[in-house]
Design an enzyme around this catalytic site. Sequence first.
Site, PDB file in Angstrom:
ATOM      1  N   GLY A 116     -20.136   4.349 -12.256  1.00 49.82           N
ATOM      2  CA  GLY A 116     -20.421   4.401 -13.687  1.00 49.82           C
ATOM      3  C   GLY A 116     -19.157   4.124 -14.459  1.00 49.82           C
ATOM      4  N   LEU A 118     -16.347   2.155 -15.077  1.00 42.87           N
ATOM      5  CA  LEU A 118     -16.178   0.799 -14.567  1.00 42.87           C
ATOM      6  C   LEU A 118     -14.839   0.616 -13.853  1.00 42.87           C
ATOM      7  CD1 LEU A 118     -17.748  -1.326 -17.444  1.00 42.87           C
ATOM      8  CD2 LEU A 118     -18.729  -0.744 -15.226  1.00 42.87           C
ATOM      9  N   HIS A 261     -27.947  -5.620 -22.933  1.00 47.37           N
ATOM     10  CA  HIS A 261     -27.124  -4.785 -22.050  1.00 47.37           C
ATOM     11  C   HIS A 261     -27.663  -3.362 -21.895  1.00 47.37           C
ATOM     12  CE1 HIS A 261     -23.472  -3.146 -20.161  1.00 47.37           C
ATOM     13  NE2 HIS A 261     -23.634  -2.120 -20.988  1.00 47.37           N
ATOM     14  N   GLU A 408      -0.996   4.350  -9.136  1.00 52.47           N
ATOM     15  CA  GLU A 408      -1.524   5.703  -8.959  1.00 52.47           C
ATOM     16  C   GLU A 408      -3.053   5.748  -9.024  1.00 52.47           C
ATOM     17  OE1 GLU A 408       2.662   6.104 -10.574  1.00 52.47           O
ATOM     18  OE2 GLU A 408       0.873   4.913 -11.129  1.00 52.47           O
ATOM     19  N   PHE A 434       2.495  12.277 -13.230  1.00 53.16           N
ATOM     20  CA  PHE A 434       1.720  11.039 -13.157  1.00 53.16           C
ATOM     21  C   PHE A 434       0.268  11.280 -12.731  1.00 53.16           C
ATOM     22  CE2 PHE A 434       6.101   9.179 -12.251  1.00 53.16           C
ATOM     23  CZ  PHE A 434       6.342   8.964 -13.599  1.00 53.16           C
ATOM     24  N   HIS A 470       9.216  12.970 -17.386  1.00 55.64           N
ATOM     25  CA  HIS A 470       8.913  13.227 -15.981  1.00 55.64           C
ATOM     26  C   HIS A 470       8.632  14.705 -15.699  1.00 55.64           C
ATOM     27  CE1 HIS A 470      10.157   9.148 -15.484  1.00 55.64           C
ATOM     28  NE2 HIS A 470      10.101   9.201 -14.176  1.00 55.64           N
TER      29      HIS A 470
END
Length: 659
Positions: A116, A118, A261, A408, A434, A470
């Site tokens: 779902g 995308l 769509h 990632e 991250f 970071h």
Amino acid sequence: MSSDISQLSVNTIRTLSIDAVQAANSGHPGAPLGAAPMAYVVWQDFLRFNPAHPEWPGRDRFVLSAGHASMLIYSLLHLTGYDLSLDELKNFRQWGSKTPGHPEFFHTPGLDATTGPLGQGAAMTVGMALAEEHLAARYNRPDYPIFNNHTYAVLGDGDLQEGVNHEAAALAGHLRLNKLIWLHDDNQVQLDTPTSKAESDDVAARYASYGWNVLRVSDGNDLGAIRAAVKEAQSSDRPTLIQVRTVIGFGSPRAGTSKAHGEPLGAEGVAETKAALGWNHPSFTVPEEVTAHMNARERGAQLEAEWNALMDGYRAAHPELAAEVDALLARTLPTNLADVLPNYEVGGKGVATRNASGEVINALARVVPGLMGGSADLSGSTKTTIKDGGELQSASPAGRNVLFGVREFGMAAAANGLSLYGGLRPMVGTFLVFADYLKPAFRLSAIQMQPVTYVLTHDSIGLGEDGPTHQPIEQLAMLRAVPGAHVIRPADANETAAAWQMALEYEKGPTVLALSRQDLPILPRNHAGVKKGAYVVRDADSSEGGAQVILIASGSEVSLALEAADTLAGEGIRTRVVSMPCMEVFRAQDRSYRDSVLTPGIRRVAIEAASKTPWYEWVGTDGAVIGMDTFGASAPASVLFEKFGFSVQNVSKVVRSLL
């Protein structure tokens, strides 16, 4: 094969799809109308599966990455003989049905992934294809290709636009995953506009630059051309993208427009579409000849029987390998798992929990053959390398260390695919900050209940000089908010060993290991306490009246809490110190255990160098939280902890003010 029965089957898929969308008055009719021919060809002529046994390990994998077109795959599952009745199609998108708005793994029989969002479905197929390649290299033997399947996906234009698709496709091309076949529903229309208003890149050239084989079918209704393209893709030495030019909403009054769509066609639109398709049957009709033609139960049983016979021969010829494969596919862990974990002595040199994790990984890798994975170009920092595992490259697919590159999101999505394939226990590593980049895939790990282990290091302002970009602040709160996920922040090396055992034993979702860069003192080993989510590390003397205050902490702040308890004891304040490495697991314990750790009526102070938000659940309205309300700064870790209030002096001050 008669072209008449093929066309009738394609139109049955189309009409079932638009009937279900119309009945629900909700859904996406356009993609099923346009993509039905290519999906039919794959399922009827190429896909190896057994509807009576959806989890058969020898099957091909198929993922509808364009998950909004869910009625396309629901129609296929019904027609090919899966346990998905016509009534379920009639209840599309309704409470309690097996046909939710987007495909949900574990909910509908025959699905290989939840899709779902995308791009992610396609990215997961990269992991599935990688799993097949890896396991085949490790376990296949001459005359016994027990791992030997293709992985297919149907993608829309939006799938190809998503950034995660670029990450995953580049990785697949580099690894030359030649059993991966993507079919692009190239209708040149998306929800808002024609694609020409949102992109002008050369898609074929882009994929060719990634190292893919790119094929083109100019007419999405030409079944013969689609068959020829898939057959050519199967013989390629690279992954293949087949661009199939289709018409969104084919046959409908809205054909070729964005209006096709995501809106039901309406009663008149359905009638006009069926007339254009030459369909003269009531709603939800499946002609008997289509049932006879598409039902795959007999064919599937035969395919699985052949694979089972191959496995029987494999077990006789290679009994030790076969036993390992059987245990791997069942995800059976050694009964003595705790015995192989390192044991760290109190009073010894402090150890960063990321370093302890690296030692634990290598101890576990010797007894858990399914453990594999890698990092987003940070293996030296995250300590996620299996030292004797070898690098997984196109020329060495048996390697257990995947070099994902700085991708990632793609890494985590591929890890979901590795896990969904079956047997493997993937781990992925990067810095905790991250987690923002991989969060959507982490969420799908949880939704799909996949036991992916996320090794997220440099877990606080304690990483020091790299500064606020970071230093994670809000990430722990974000990850803890995901239902079904376990977030474990161990306080020392011994807790880290127990956390890894918890991660491998947890089968119903992902686990985060939030690990420190800096060395932490060694605490007494208490695996039983860690595995309950929280436990008392040190208590006040009950003969003196018991604790007056409870300090609760996780990770590096547990050692701080112990130091503060010593200082408070010198002031006559009796203190209990609780380590809470995993809120989710502690929350699941019975009330008596929770009350034995966090005794009602005793004031509490929580300490964690991160967002305060999750801790208010544990301190109550009369407690306090020492945490982060701002981003960090660039300075040595010791300076940062002092400046931001993570000091014995400040903890003691907060406790005194509270009491």
